[in-house]
Scaffold this active site. Sequence first.
Site, PDB file in Angstrom:
ATOM      1  N   GLY A 144      -2.514   5.162   8.444  1.00  0.00           N
ATOM      2  CA  GLY A 144      -1.619   6.188   8.984  1.00  0.00           C
ATOM      3  C   GLY A 144      -0.190   5.985   8.539  1.00  0.00           C
ATOM      4  N   ALA A 148       7.989   1.226   6.691  1.00  0.00           N
ATOM      5  CA  ALA A 148       8.428   0.028   7.411  1.00  0.00           C
ATOM      6  C   ALA A 148       9.824   0.215   8.019  1.00  0.00           C
ATOM      7  CB  ALA A 148       8.407  -1.173   6.472  1.00  0.00           C
ATOM      8  N   LYS A 199      -3.736   6.568  -1.174  1.00  0.00           N
ATOM      9  CA  LYS A 199      -2.549   7.407  -0.962  1.00  0.00           C
ATOM     10  C   LYS A 199      -1.400   7.043  -1.899  1.00  0.00           C
ATOM     11  CE  LYS A 199      -0.001   4.276   1.328  1.00  0.00           C
ATOM     12  NZ  LYS A 199      -0.621   3.555   2.421  1.00  0.00           N
ATOM     13  N   ASP A 262      -0.736   9.924   5.855  1.00  0.00           N
ATOM     14  CA  ASP A 262      -0.116   8.834   5.103  1.00  0.00           C
ATOM     15  C   ASP A 262       0.257   9.287   3.687  1.00  0.00           C
ATOM     16  OD1 ASP A 262       0.877   6.313   4.673  1.00  0.00           O
ATOM     17  OD2 ASP A 262      -1.048   5.303   4.621  1.00  0.00           O
ATOM     18  N   ARG A 271       8.322   3.815  -3.661  1.00  0.00           N
ATOM     19  CA  ARG A 271       8.093   3.405  -5.046  1.00  0.00           C
ATOM     20  C   ARG A 271       7.088   4.301  -5.761  1.00  0.00           C
ATOM     21  NH1 ARG A 271       7.893  -1.832  -2.388  1.00  0.00           N
ATOM     22  NH2 ARG A 271       5.672  -1.484  -2.137  1.00  0.00           N
TER      23      ARG A 271
END
Lengths: 354, 354
Positions: A144, A148, A199, A262, A271
Amino acid sequence: MAKVVVVGAGMMGTALCTPLADAGHEVRLVGTHLDGAWIAALKADRCHPKLGVPLPDGVTPFGFEEIRAAMTDVEVIAVGVSSAGVRWAAHVLAPFLRRDLPLIAVTKGLEESPPGALRVLPDVFSDELPATLRGEVAPAAIGGPCIAGEIARRVPTSVVFCGRDRATLDYLAVTCATPYYHVHVSTDLVGVEVCAALKNSYAMAVGIGAGVHERLGGAPGPVAHHNYEAAIFAQACLEMDLLVRACGGDPRQVPHLAGAGDLLVTTSGGRSSRLGRLLGLGLSFEDARAQMAGDTLESADTVRVVGGALPRLYASGRLAPGSLPLMEHLQEIIALGRPVDMPFGRFFGEPAAP
Amino acid sequence: MAKVVVVGAGMMGTALCTPLADAGHEVRLVGTHLDGAWIAALKADRCHPKLGVPLPDGVTPFGFEEIRAAMTDVEVIAVGVSSAGVRWAAHVLAPFLRRDLPLIAVTKGLEESPPGALRVLPDVFSDELPATLRGEVAPAAIGGPCIAGEIARRVPTSVVFCGRDRATLDYLAVTCATPYYHVHVSTDLVGVEVCAALKNSYAMAVGIGAGVHERLGGAPGPVAHHNYEAAIFAQACLEMDLLVRACGGDPRQVPHLAGAGDLLVTTSGGRSSRLGRLLGLGLSFEDARAQMAGDTLESADTVRVVGGALPRLYASGRLAPGSLPLMEHLQEIIALGRPVDMPFGRFFGEPAAP
C-alpha cells in the site's frame, strides 16, 4: 505496549518508527552494518539526514554492533532492509527468531526461483532460515501507499499487512495502527507482494510520459502527456492482474491499496518516476543510470527479473505469450538499451479486455 | 472515408474532430444553440478559444441553424454535448437517425431512474427517442483517458468504445483509430459508462489531498499528501467496483482504461481536482462553487445523483449498507455543506477486501 525492534535505518525503516512510537511502543531502531552514519546522526541529534524530521520520543537508535542488546525481550520485529539485504537479514535475525515472535518486512522485490516462477521476498527470507525455523516463522509484509517522508510526518494513509497467518496479521494490525496509519490485513501474501514489487517498474513506465512531453517542448500543466500516462497506468493494472494470477495471487489486489494505490503514489516523484522521465527525454538506460548514480533503482532491478523471466513464464503456460507488451518493452529499454517506443498498439489485448 | 458529423463544439466535441480528420474523414462540427460564439470563432480563424489549437484541414464548422445541411449524407454521428444536453440531443437528432447510422457519444453522467437504480446516459438518450427508433439505434460511448486539449494536440492515448452492438463498435473503432488514438471496444456499456461518470467525483476526492496539504502549510513536491491521495484512489477503485456490479456491469472495467486510467488522468489538474483542492483547503462546497463560478462541476453533480441514491441502493440490497463510505462523505460535503473529515477508518471494509 510492546518492545519493537526495527532493523534497517534507511528512510522506510526509520519512518516506520513514527507510527510504532505513536502507538505507544518502546521502539529500538537498529542500523545494518551499512547504516553507521545514519545511526550516528540519529544518536547525535535524533534527525535522520534523508528524512529531515526528528525521531519521536520512545525510539532509541542502536548501532549494528548493539543488536543483541536491542533484541532483549523483543516482542515484534520489523525489517526495513533493502531488497539486496533480505538474505543477510535472514541470517542475522535467525538467532533471535521463534514461532511466537511476529516479524513484518517492508522490503519489496521479486526473484525468479525456480526458473520460470517468481518468488516474493518474504518467501526468499524464509528459504534462508535454518530448517528448524523455516516452518515456524511466517513473515508478514506491508503493501500500500507508503512514502517514507510522509509516514514520518504522520500524513494519513491506509496500508495492508499481508502474510499467511491471520492471527499474526490481526495482532500486528492492532499493534501498529494509529489514528493516521490505517492498517488492513490480507492473507494473500503473494498478491500483495507481487503488486508491491511491480509498482516501481510500472511507475517508471508512467513517468516516461513526462519526459516525452518535455522532449517535445511541452511545459508541465493540466495539458501535457496525461492521456499517455493514464493509458500506461491502465495497461500496468492489466499486466499486474496477469502477473498476480500467474503467481497464484488474488487479482483483486490490483484495484486496491497494494496495486493501483501504491502505483499512484509511486508515480508522484520518487526515483522510479525520475528514471522514467530521463528515459522519456531520450536518454539510454545507461546514460539515465549514470545521471542517477548513487540511487538504488528497484524499478530497473524488477524489470530485469520479471522481463528476464518472461520467455520462461510464457513457455510455461503461466502467461499467454505476448500478453505483457509493456513489461516486454521495459525489458528492451533496460536490458537491451533500446529507446522508448511505447507499444500502444499491443496494449489491452483481446484475451483480457472485458 | 466517411462523412462524420460531430454535434457539440465544446472542448471535447471539437477535440474529437482531430483524430477523425486525421483518419481521413470529412468532418462537420455542428455547434449547439449554446455554441454560437465558438462556431463563429472557428469560422473566423479555425481556432477554438478554449482549446487553443487550430482545427485540422478536413473539418468544417457549422452553426446550429445549419444542422440540416451538415447532416447531408451523414455516415457517422458523434455527440459531444454536456450531460445536461443529452435529452436535447436526442430530440434534435431523432429526425436524422436510422438503424444503420452509427452514433457515439462522449457525454458522461448518471441518473437515478427508476428510484434506487442508476441509468447511464446512452440509455437516457435512447429513452428520449421516438418509439419507432428506440430499439433501432444503439448509441455507443467513449471511455478512457481523454483530456480534450491533449487529443487536439495528438498526444497518444488509448480509449474504449462501448455499446451493445459489437459490429457497430468494430466499425466505429476502425473508423476513428489513428496512430495516436488507439481504440479498444467493449460490449459492457454499463461498466464503462458507470466508471466514466464516477471518475469525476472520485478525482475530486483525490484532489482533496492537495488542499489539505496546503492548508497545513505544505509545499507541493514528492513529500506531500500523496499517501492520503493514494489511499483515497484505492478506495475509489473499490467503490467503483461495487457500483459497477450494482448496476450490472463488469468490474474488470475498474483496473482498466475507463476506471483507474480515466480516474488517474482526471486527477491531473481539471475542474474536478481543482474543486477537491478548494474543499481540502477548508472551503465549504458553497464557497468553493462560488470561486469556480462559470465552471460545470460534473463531479458535484454526480455526487448528488449517486450519493443521493445511496439510501435506496442500500435498501434495495444492490449494495451492502455502509459499503461506500467515501461516496457517503462526498455527499455530506456537497449536499449537506459539511467540512472534509476523510473517513479512513471506514475504508476497505472487510466484505470486499480480499
